[in-house]
Scaffold this active site. Sequence first.
Site, PDB file in Angstrom:
ATOM      1  N   GLY A  19       0.824  -1.204   0.000  1.00  0.00           N
ATOM      2  CA  GLY A  19       0.000   0.000   0.000  1.00  0.00           C
ATOM      3  C   GLY A  19       0.846   1.235   0.000  1.00  0.00           C
ATOM      4  CG  ASP A 134       6.449   9.559  -4.676  1.00  0.00           C
ATOM      5  OD1 ASP A 134       7.350   9.976  -3.918  1.00  0.00           O
ATOM      6  OD2 ASP A 134       5.606   8.722  -4.317  1.00  0.00           O
TER       7      ASP A 134
END
Length: 663
Positions: A19, A134
């Site tokens: 996650g 990112d």
Amino acid sequence: MEMGTKLNGRYKITGTVGGGGMAHVYLAHDLILDRDVAVKVLRYDFRDDQDTIRRFKREALAATELVHPNIVSVYDIGEENNNQYIVMEYVKGMDLKKYIHANFPIPYQKVTDIMNQVLSAVNAAHHNRIIHRDLKPQNILIDESGVVKITDFGIAVALSQTSITQTNSLLGSVHYLSPEQARGGMATNQSDVYSLGIILYELLTGHVPFDGESAVSIALKHFQETVPSVKKYDQRIPQALENVVLKATAKEVADRYTSVYEMQNDLTSALSADRRDEPKYTPSSMMETTKVLEPIPVAGIISKGEAKTKGNQQSDSKQLKNNTKSDEVQMKKNKRRKVLLWILLALSLLSVGVFFIIANSAPKDVNVPNITDMTENEATKVLSEKKLLLGKITKEANNEIEEGHIIRSKPEMGLSVKENTPIDIVLSSGEKTVEFLDYTGKSYEEVRVELSEQNFTVKREDQSNDTVDSGLIISQDINENEEVNPKDTTVTFTVSTGQAGFEMRDLIGYSEKSVRDYVNDNGLNGTIIKEYSNEVAEGQVLSQNPAKGTVLYGGADISVVISQGPEAILAKTVSKKIAVSYEESEETNSSGNSDESKESQLIPNSITIYIEDQEHNLGTVYQQFEISEDTEIELDFVLQEGEKGRYKIVRDGETIEEDEVTP
């Protein structure tokens, strides 16, 4: 999300993968294409944020356009029960963070191989105007074969623009955050370059360069502190390889690589022996520019000297007149002559002195020295020794003079000029470059010939495509209008092999319905033939054409043979007449009186018949009756061609006849 849940009736959740800040990732099985996939589902706390949902969908659609062997493929996007999800390629392996922990120290060649794959993927994204924003080891996956794949392209945009902050995700990303992003500025291609430099640093040292107790303290270090030297942790690291880290992580954008492609080119040769003695990279913004001050010309010396001379002359004349008043006339004349001689001598000496002053103060003639092939600093030193100044600097491409060295000067070498004359120079900007064109959609072979004639190195990567005809270029790894030097440039084109092919499945044992489903799902033209078979059960595939493993394309023809089971053989009735003999026996009856006469009586035989054919079994009674005399009977046998029947006749419990019957 619970195990066993089916999204869209197709993707069955079978496990969890991990996650992130805005989504959970599950392992699922595609029930239609029979393959494992990764499903990224938007976190519950984002489901009511319409801006995040809109960005999630937009960036997911953008990611589907990224087709590259080092980028995780996006197969599908959708929504079910307010669950926004993306279906992606499942990479069986580990992320780069875990790989570093498990394999450190990593050989330098392996480091450059991993980074080259990452850089190739990011370069392709930038070519499609997508900035990752990112980049970190947790978003880079390595499968069991060592193939690197980057995930989460574009998803970071949604996270960065939402007001919700996920602390754990931020702590994971801030270690790789560029200074401009840390200041709150807009991310650019060079922001990704900075993150890539930090990832390379971690591959070489096993840890990130900056750490702290909070995300804020780490972010401050990114734009306040210089990245530590990797050679501090490993002296064996080549200086050229450290220079790649230093240039990629430069604080000022102007000092960084202008593109990922430039960084990849530099990294490719970092382990080369030619760069063994390369000096340590120093950002240009850290160096003060030397300013040359113009000399102040000497002015007014001559006029002042002349004024002083005239003043002395007037003073001496007045003095001479005063002295002659008290002398005799003769003495006056003699003295006047002497004074005049002295005045003339003084004037002569003064004139010579003024001449030497003027001569010495005027600029001298000097010849322009040969400064060709010198650097700017070397030329400045040589010109200074000749009392000449460095003038205007321009740049020009040149295939013979090394970049940063002087091609020519103006005035040219050997010409006579005055001291303090500015000498203009032309610096080499390196070999001549050309603007690279956009070749997508063109024939690869034609483009290859054209670029090879220009001294480009051309490579090819094949990829199937449903919309681009075979042999045409799908994409290129050099951006359009990018300035490149043909001799030092390798371009890789992704070339269409036409429609995507797939291997023919083994259909043996499939039912007719399963065959029809397979044909429809893959866009094939199917022909079904039915035949009798004694080996394969009725309704199952007996054989197929083409064979298993054959590469097929949409619209291809296939045929299958389905078993009808064993073929029925027609039976016929065979009759056989048999004579059954009677065996006599007597029975005596008595009235019960001793004097009563006795009388004899014949006893009938009990006959039992057994037969074996298509309809009867030898263990079951076929007929049973009694006879009191020889009797002929006819037996009917139902037999197939080549099959034998049998019969057995039992009289009063004793078998009297047993035989076979053939058609």
